[in-house]
Design a protein around this motif. Structure first.
Motif, PDB file in Angstrom:
ATOM      1  N   ALA A   1      31.984  86.653 114.295  1.00  0.00           N
ATOM      2  CA  ALA A   1      31.201  87.563 115.074  1.00  0.00           C
ATOM      3  C   ALA A   1      31.312  88.402 115.001  1.00  0.00           C
ATOM      4  O   ALA A   1      30.927  89.950 116.189  1.00  0.00           O
ATOM      5  N   ALA A   2      32.641  89.497 114.445  1.00  0.00           N
ATOM      6  CA  ALA A   2      32.943  90.284 114.924  1.00  0.00           C
ATOM      7  C   ALA A   2      32.225  91.800 114.136  1.00  0.00           C
ATOM      8  O   ALA A   2      31.091  91.474 113.486  1.00  0.00           O
ATOM      9  N   THR A   3      31.970  93.032 114.961  1.00  0.00           N
ATOM     10  CA  THR A   3      30.202  93.581 114.735  1.00  0.00           C
ATOM     11  C   THR A   3      30.888  94.579 113.323  1.00  0.00           C
ATOM     12  O   THR A   3      32.126  94.470 112.406  1.00  0.00           O
ATOM     13  N   PRO A   4      29.675  94.970 112.477  1.00  0.00           N
ATOM     14  CA  PRO A   4      29.997  96.460 110.717  1.00  0.00           C
ATOM     15  C   PRO A   4      31.535  96.781 111.809  1.00  0.00           C
ATOM     16  O   PRO A   4      32.571  96.881 110.860  1.00  0.00           O
ATOM     17  N   SER A   5      31.035  97.360 112.806  1.00  0.00           N
ATOM     18  CA  SER A   5      31.951  98.434 112.614  1.00  0.00           C
ATOM     19  C   SER A   5      33.858  97.957 112.860  1.00  0.00           C
ATOM     20  O   SER A   5      34.522  98.242 113.020  1.00  0.00           O
ATOM     21  N   GLU A   6      33.674  97.361 114.162  1.00  0.00           N
ATOM     22  CA  GLU A   6      34.463  96.471 113.737  1.00  0.00           C
ATOM     23  C   GLU A   6      35.533  96.170 112.501  1.00  0.00           C
ATOM     24  O   GLU A   6      36.808  96.037 111.739  1.00  0.00           O
TER      25      GLU A   6
END
Length: 320
Positions: A265-270
């Motif tokens: 579920a990590a965001t693209p920026s993360e």
């Protein structure tokens, strides 16, 4: 090519070594020759059909691998045949001699990191980075307890936290595991198979408690974790295999918190930040994936049994 295939959800025996066609990369894709594939606990849950992500049958398991680029669809892209890479997911599965991946699923593997080590980068080190930086927001001088520190995520967290300037505690259940925990960055190691080890941890903090706990088996430890927290402490749940009972007042009196996540579920920026941090740490030697065991690809069923056994000591990798 040879690949492990799962035709029905079930126990380790559903993992079958088969001959299937080698895939060809399309636009935006690369073909990776797999030198080593990492075995993660979530692979076993997915195989059982009990994981949040349920793949379409039949499928080849595995997200983590390391190898070389065999072919690229776009000759003008950033990757070329022969490049050393590690994967963070694939399109066709990592338990195979070759895997198809999108260009954003492969990342440069520094020369000082072996393929076996590279197979233990994404899930263990990505999880540890996500937990320490994005969820715990851990700071230098804080005290960290890594519960179950001798496994892949645990050793990654020890190395990372030590380099960040935290006071690092780790637990393991065997003498071999405790030695590994100390070697990989823990200032103190505690045997979680020994009665009274929780009291020993609290005593080591002079009664204050720990600021952050990374918890690999919340269904067993979470209730006890809350009593170990310092004021404003936080528990980051990384793994759990069932239900657990807690006493909310243990949180209330400490103004403490429980946070949890899945790496998927990590965001693209993360994700971009995680890979930048991991590659830098691999290059400068701060991060050193620990390989506990090499197992032939044909014995994937054995690997799925052993990855869940107590007494973890580094990463299990499959070698085609």
């Amino acid at each position: 090519m040879k690949a492990i295939r799962v035709h029905q959800f079930g126990g380790p025996e559903v993992l079958k070594l088969e001959e299937i066609p080698t895939p060809k990369p399309q636009a935006g894709q690369v073909l990776v020759r797999i030198h080593a594939a990492g075995v993660n606990p979530y692979d076993t849950y997915m195989r059982n059909g009990t994981y949040a992500i349920k793949p379409q049958l039949p499928y080849t398991p595995g997200s983590d691998a390391a190898g070389t680029i065999e072919a690229v669809a776009n000759a003008a892209g950033k990757l070329k045949p022969g490049d050393r890479v590690y994967t963070s997911q694939t399109l066709t599965g990592a338990y195979a001699e070759y895997a198809l991946a999108s260009e954003d699923q492969v990342h440069r593997l520094p020369q000082n990191i072996s393929f076996d080590q590279g197979a233990g980068v994404w899930v263990p080190y990505g999880t540890a980075y996500h937990a320490l930086h994005h969820f715990a927001r851990a700071r230098a001088s804080e005290t960290l307890l890594v519960h179950g520190a001798s496994g892949g995520v645990g050793t990654a967290a020890l190395q990372m936290a030590h380099a960040m300037g935290l006071v690092v505690f780790g637990t393991a259940g065997t003498d071999k595991g405790l030695q590994l925990v100390k070697r990989e960055g823990a200032h103190q190691a505690f045997n979680h198979a020994k009665a009274g080890y929780l009291d020993e941890i609290m005593k080591a903090t002079a009664g204050r408690g720990v600021d952050v706990i990374l918890e690999m088996l919340a269904n067993v430890n979470l209730g006890h974790d809350l009593k170990l927290l310092a004021p404003e402490g936080r528990v980051i749940v990384i793994g759990s295999r069932g239900d657990v009972t807690i006493t909310p007042r243990d949180l209330m009196m400490r103004r403490a918190s429980i946070k949890a996540f899945t790496l998927w579920a990590a965001t693209p920026s993360e994700v971009t930040e995680i890979h930048a941090g991991l590659v830098a740490g691999l290059e400068n030697g701060t991060l050193r994936p620990v390989v506990g065991k090499q197992i032939p690809l044909a014995e994937a069923a054995r690997a799925h049994k052993e990855v869940l056994e107590p007494g973890a000591s580094g990463k299990i990798v499959l070698v085609p």
